[in-house]
Motif scaffolding. Structure first.
Motif, short mmCIF file in Angstrom:
data_model
loop_
_atom_site.label_atom_id
_atom_site.label_comp_id
_atom_site.label_asym_id
_atom_site.label_seq_id
_atom_site.Cartn_x
_atom_site.Cartn_y
_atom_site.Cartn_z
N CYS A 159 35.94 -91.62 -28.96
CA CYS A 159 36.26 -91.62 -30.39
C CYS A 159 37.62 -92.28 -30.57
O CYS A 159 38.64 -91.61 -30.70
CB CYS A 159 36.27 -90.21 -30.96
N PRO A 160 37.65 -93.62 -30.54
CA PRO A 160 38.92 -94.33 -30.75
C PRO A 160 39.31 -94.26 -32.23
O PRO A 160 38.61 -94.77 -33.09
CB PRO A 160 38.61 -95.76 -30.31
N PHE A 161 40.42 -93.62 -32.49
CA PHE A 161 40.90 -93.37 -33.84
C PHE A 161 42.02 -94.36 -34.14
O PHE A 161 43.13 -94.22 -33.65
CB PHE A 161 41.41 -91.93 -33.95
N GLU A 162 41.72 -95.39 -34.93
CA GLU A 162 42.70 -96.40 -35.31
C GLU A 162 43.32 -97.08 -34.08
O GLU A 162 44.49 -96.93 -33.79
CB GLU A 162 43.78 -95.81 -36.22
N GLY A 163 42.50 -97.83 -33.39
CA GLY A 163 42.97 -98.53 -32.20
C GLY A 163 42.35 -99.90 -32.07
O GLY A 163 41.15 -100.07 -32.29
N PHE A 164 43.15 -100.90 -31.72
CA PHE A 164 42.66 -102.27 -31.64
C PHE A 164 41.77 -102.48 -30.42
O PHE A 164 41.78 -101.70 -29.47
CB PHE A 164 43.81 -103.28 -31.65
N THR A 165 41.00 -103.58 -30.46
CA THR A 165 40.13 -103.93 -29.34
C THR A 165 40.52 -105.25 -28.70
O THR A 165 40.29 -105.46 -27.52
CB THR A 165 38.66 -104.02 -29.79
N ASP A 166 41.06 -106.16 -29.50
CA ASP A 166 41.43 -107.49 -29.01
C ASP A 166 42.95 -107.59 -29.04
O ASP A 166 43.55 -107.83 -30.09
CB ASP A 166 40.79 -108.57 -29.88
N PHE A 167 43.57 -107.40 -27.89
CA PHE A 167 45.03 -107.35 -27.81
C PHE A 167 45.67 -108.62 -28.37
O PHE A 167 46.73 -108.56 -28.99
CB PHE A 167 45.44 -107.14 -26.35
N TYR A 168 45.01 -109.75 -28.19
CA TYR A 168 45.55 -111.01 -28.70
C TYR A 168 45.43 -111.07 -30.22
O TYR A 168 46.42 -111.19 -30.93
CB TYR A 168 44.82 -112.20 -28.07
N ARG A 169 44.20 -110.98 -30.74
CA ARG A 169 43.97 -111.21 -32.17
C ARG A 169 44.41 -110.05 -33.05
O ARG A 169 44.84 -110.26 -34.18
CB ARG A 169 42.48 -111.49 -32.41
N ASP A 170 44.29 -108.83 -32.55
CA ASP A 170 44.55 -107.65 -33.38
C ASP A 170 46.00 -107.21 -33.38
O ASP A 170 46.45 -106.59 -34.36
CB ASP A 170 43.71 -106.46 -32.90
N ALA A 171 46.73 -107.46 -32.31
CA ALA A 171 48.04 -106.84 -32.16
C ALA A 171 49.16 -107.83 -31.84
O ALA A 171 50.22 -107.77 -32.45
CB ALA A 171 47.99 -105.76 -31.07
N CYS A 172 48.92 -108.69 -30.88
CA CYS A 172 50.01 -109.52 -30.37
C CYS A 172 50.20 -110.80 -31.17
O CYS A 172 51.33 -111.14 -31.54
CB CYS A 172 49.74 -109.85 -28.89
N ARG A 173 49.10 -111.50 -31.47
CA ARG A 173 49.22 -112.81 -32.15
C ARG A 173 48.17 -112.91 -33.26
O ARG A 173 47.01 -113.19 -33.00
CB ARG A 173 49.08 -113.95 -31.14
N HIS A 174 48.61 -112.70 -34.47
CA HIS A 174 47.73 -112.80 -35.62
C HIS A 174 47.53 -114.27 -35.97
O HIS A 174 48.47 -114.95 -36.35
CB HIS A 174 48.32 -112.06 -36.82
N GLY A 175 46.31 -114.75 -35.84
CA GLY A 175 46.04 -116.14 -36.13
C GLY A 175 46.83 -117.10 -35.27
O GLY A 175 46.99 -118.27 -35.62
N GLY A 176 47.33 -116.62 -34.13
CA GLY A 176 48.14 -117.43 -33.24
C GLY A 176 49.63 -117.18 -33.37
O GLY A 176 50.41 -117.58 -32.51
N MET A 177 50.06 -116.51 -34.45
CA MET A 177 51.48 -116.21 -34.66
C MET A 177 51.90 -114.95 -33.91
O MET A 177 51.18 -113.95 -33.94
CB MET A 177 51.77 -115.98 -36.14
N LEU A 178 53.06 -114.98 -33.28
CA LEU A 178 53.56 -113.80 -32.58
C LEU A 178 53.99 -112.74 -33.58
O LEU A 178 54.84 -112.98 -34.43
CB LEU A 178 54.74 -114.18 -31.69
N CYS A 179 53.38 -111.57 -33.48
CA CYS A 179 53.82 -110.40 -34.24
C CYS A 179 54.86 -109.67 -33.41
O CYS A 179 54.62 -109.34 -32.25
CB CYS A 179 52.64 -109.49 -34.54
N THR A 180 56.02 -109.41 -33.99
CA THR A 180 57.12 -108.82 -33.22
C THR A 180 57.05 -107.29 -33.18
O THR A 180 57.96 -106.66 -32.63
CB THR A 180 58.48 -109.26 -33.79
#
Length: 569
Positions: A159-180
């Motif tokens: 039961c993953p409660f509010e958790g990303f699956t794609d470390f690149y697209r969901d958390a680290c780099r949105h559309g290729g941009m680095l999220c700090t």
């Protein structure tokens, strides 16, 4: 309940990680709810996150009915609520964090293997019934998706409660941009409880031992025992970088039952992952629930606990409680004054009226028909923006589902970052902002794309959800017009009659226009996008992005947004 502190679990490389185990005093074999992560199993919620704890307990006092709260930890199950229900709660400090030695490397393949081994260890214990379920929020949810893809034999449900699956697209780099966000989060929430802090760290008030272990390591030794994620992430712009190996969940490989609980307000961190996890998990039995409120709230409320309990009772205890007959999707539909629950049977909703709204750069309007004549609007590529508005809606209009924008742009620079925001405005002209997961005044939906990452994956992409490969850079020729497809994360909002939908396209993170002073998080003003920002000076340099971006509309440049309008019953 019986509490076993610092139980050592051996890993396949000879290292041990340590767990706290909360179990019923009565003899027997019980199902297990496990969490594995770096936030220190011995750090109580109210000690580590006092402001959030105070808000949570003040707004939702129900979470302390039957619980003292002293064993409640950040984003993990409260054992005082779950052990009386016939469950064992196990919290494991991940390698290098809390009471577990080793090197911290968040979301790595090494962590996933450790988690796998912890699951199998728990299944062999004399107090376990051999069925292991995974519960927890955020980190403790994202790690579930990853380890479930490794198929531990005794994993029975997640039961993953509010958790990303794609470390690149969901958390680290949105559309290729680095999220700090992650580079700000790491020193404040992870290395602050790193193993080896000893007396410099917190003390667990429940057993008077240091939450970061008894060892007193030097600053140099501590640094050597953790991955420098800032350096790793800045240097990894493409998804093919070695850094992302093993950090992205193998969703089709997941076989166990899944209850994916997401938050409409989780723009920029967890929302996309919960929906993608539900859609792409290989499990034959899977459910999606979408709610609102703060990131940590629903997991602890009576609503959230009852939801999880029915799911786990069915799959970990074998109870015939009707869960297997539940509709696959449960939505808390957001209205301006609250939420209304509704069952659904597919995503996107089959009855969706996919509606194109065309950008008019002359009138700054969103039009229902394509425009015969061309127009353009230019803005500063690093900090400018332009907004387009519909007419006031003639009746209440529900927008639920994924969105996408097709934009035509040119730039005087070599690249362009596009920030696309869907907003709601009331008849009096004031913006209607919503409570987000980690943002008190959030817009309706957000999307991002770095133009040099515009290459689409034709097999994965859908008209309502473009998916980019992120495996090569295609820099822009100044002055040339390019078509780009922008994924806008899913949303759910009912625009009341008289409200307007406004689309803002800009070169920097969304900020609302409310007057200050603004709340702060991680030392930054929270102004609409929380700390899920794209403000790294290296990743967004003047030399690469410092130009004028022009948005081309009308004629052969039919820039538009695709909106999932749900017809009224």
């Amino acid at each position: 309940m019986q509490i076993d502190w610092d139980v050592e679990i051996p890993m396949d490389d000879g290292l041990v990680v340590r767990a706290d185990i909360f179990r019923p005093q009565a003899e027997g074999r019980y199902p297990v709810l496990m969490s594995y992560g770096p936030y220190a199993k011995g750090l109580p919620f109210q000690v580590g996150f006092p402001a959030q704890w105070q808000t949570l307990t003040a707004k939702h006092p129900e979470i302390l009915h039957g619980s003292s709260g002293k064993y409640a930890n950040w984003e993990t199950a409260d054992p005082e609520r779950w052990v009386p229900l016939g469950y064992i709660c196990i919290r494991v400090d991940s390698r290098g964090a809390g009471r577990s030695p080793g090197v911290i490397d968040p979301f790595s393949a090494r962590e996933a293997q450790d988690f796998h081994d912890c699951i199998e260890w728990a299944a062999r214990q004399p107090w376990s019934n051999g069925k292991i379920g995974l519960a927890g929020v955020s980190y403790y949810a994202a790690s579930q998706w990853i380890v479930a893809g490794k198929r531990p034999p005794h994993l029975a449900a997640i039961c993953p409660f509010e958790g990303f699956t794609d470390f690149y697209r969901d958390a680290c780099r949105h559309g290729g941009m680095l999220c700090t966000f992650l580079t700000e989060w790491y020193p404040r929430q992870v290395t602050s409880v790193q193993h080896g802090l000893g007396s410099r760290g917190h003390v667990n008030p429940n057993n008077d031992v240091p939450v970061s272990g008894p060892d007193e390591l030097s600053d140099e030794a501590l640094m050597a025992n953790r991955v420098d994620i800032d350096a790793m992430q800045v240097g990894a712009e493409l998804i093919t970088a070695e850094y992302f190996d093993g950090r992205r969940a193998n969703l089709p490989a997941i076989e166990v039952p899944v209850l994916s609980c997401g938050n409409w307000g989780g723009q920029g961190l967890h929302l996309r992952g919960n929906i993608e996890g539900y859609l792409r998990a290989g499990s034959k039995q899977k459910w999606l629930e979408m709610h609102g409120l703060e990131h940590w709230t629903a997991f602890y409320t009576d609503y959230g606990v009852a939801l999880q309990r029915r799911f786990f009772d069915h799959f970990l205890k074998g109870e015939d409680n009707g869960w297997d007959r539940e509709p696959p999707i449960r939505l808390q539909v957001r209205h301006v004054d609250g939420f209304v629950e509704r069952a659904e049977y597919e995503w996107p909703l089959a009855r969706t009226a996919w509606t194109r709204m065309y950008l008019d750069a002359d009138s700054l309007a969103l039009q229902v028909e394509p425009l015969p004549t061309a127009s353009l609007h230019a803005f500063d590529g690093l900090k400018g923006k332009v907004s387009f508005s519909t007419l006031p809606f003639a009746h209440d209009t529900e927008v639920t589902g994924p969105l996408a924008a097709t934009l035509y742009l040119s730039t005087t620079a070599r690249d362009a970052d596009l920030f696309v925001t869907v907003r709601a405005f009331a008849p009096d002209g004031k913006e209607h902002l919503v409570l987000g997961a980690v943002e008190p005044n959030a817009p309706i939906a957000q999307g991002w794309l770095r133009a040099s990452h515009r290459q689409l994956d034709p097999q994965a992409s859908k008209p309502y959800q473009p998916v980019h490969t992120h495996d090569a850079l295609q820099l822009l020729e100044p002055g040339q017009v390019y078509e780009v497809q922008v994924e806008i994360w899913p949303t759910c909002f009912v625009f009341p009659q008289g409200y307007r939908l406004v689309l803002t396209v800009g070169g920097s993170d969304f900020q609302h226009d409310l007057p200050g002073p603004y709340p702060q998080l991680y030392g930054k003003n929270v102004r609409g996008s929380s700390v899920l920002l794209h403000d790294h000076p290296v990743d967004r340099s003047e030399s690469r992005f410092g130009g004028v971006t022009s948005l081309h509309c009308g004629g052969k440049f039919a820039s538009h947004i695709l909106v999932p309008v749900i017809p009224a019953d």
